[in-house]
Design an enzyme around this catalytic site. Sequence first.
Site: not given
Length: 464
Positions: A167, A384
């Site tokens: 993170h 995608d």
Amino acid sequence: MAPDSSLTFNVHRKEAVLVAPAKQTPHEFKRLSDIDDQEGLRFHIPVIQFYRYNPSMKGSDPAKVIRDALANVLVPYYPFAGRLREIQDGSRKLVVECTGEGILFIEADADVQLEQFGDLLQPPFPCLEELLFDIPGSSQVLNAPLLLIQVTRLQCGGFIFALRLHHAMSDAQGLIQFMTAVAEMARGHLTPSIPPVWSRELLEARSPPCPSFAHREYDVVEDTKGTLMPLDDMAHQSFFFGKREIAALRKHSPPHLRQKISTFDLLTACLWKCRTVALSPDPDEEMRIICIVNARGTKSGLNLPEGYYGNAFAFPVAISTADKLCKNPLGYALELVRQAKSEVDHEYMHSLADLMVLRGRPHFTVVRAYLVSDVTRAGFGDVDFGWGKAAYGGPAKGGVGAIPGVASFYIPFTNAKGEDGIVVPVCLPGPAMEKFVAELNTLLSDPVKRMEEQIEYPVFRSAL
């Protein structure tokens, strides 16, 4: 059909490999910002994407397609192929040594079909530890790969893309930017549509550091009454909030705010109040709600460049005694949440960076605290790789770091009736979860006439 928490399956993994940049990249040291390297971001955060079979991609191996794309993307995003180091001067400052070693990649197959996970994909997911395998030593803060990615092919022809990110390198928006770049190259693009920008110096502390806000989210709070979540007997449930639920909550807000209050503020006030009632703290105990507020965009005044993929958010906190939070109407918590969020601007972010340097990069307090993060607009589900948008995309579990029950994500979701809304994974001790559901049902009731349909359907539950 909700996810089956009893679902089990076998995952056969190949040996993990390091995917390095496809071309030679600079060997240099790059400083993280003073927002990036605070203690509360020194952990690896898991994300998971489920993809259905796409006949147009027959013959294409998602593991190979994504692995090749990663190698190409790591050329412009070469810091991800490096390793974190800590400057040895007592400052705890983190830097990336851009070594070009690469990120960890696991190719796997599972003897399960996507349909067996259920129509309503939401955390917690069964066998998550098999879908995002923890390679020994890979989750360390320093000197370890900054990304671990596992692509698991399913028997139906679909696949699962699971990722674990350090993170300190990026927030949700920065991660989505990276994942989108991988997806673009997987679909044949030659370069990312948004070039990555480092520029971490924009969120470095001033000289000399001079915090101008109290930043009570970093208060040192002693856990004198054992109020941290226990590790055993934890219940996990996911709660759905659609138009009807939000409309019901809105009726509990003050008239002057009813039409302009945001869904985030409503949900946050609701969950803070319900959770406090459920935990039954002493009346005089201070309870905290920590909101993750994005400081990108023109509103904050930071003017971060497009392509910036570092952490650019703050943890503003609202504080109330348990007694006031439980006994006052929802509007009381609502006003506190709005006030806390309103503080975040460019001065707040510079003040936060200053505080990190002066106080040794502390962790935000987790004692009697609850953290919420809205990822409904992050775009995880839009990534995608060539197989279409994800059937589910977002956090792999509800929570943050190694502290159970301290955080929840707001995740975009479509329920079995085709209604769009938000699903919120919540983790609480078993008895407290029952009280939480009861209090939530009360708030989801019409203040004048109890809406029985809401009582039947306040949530979709996934209990471990």
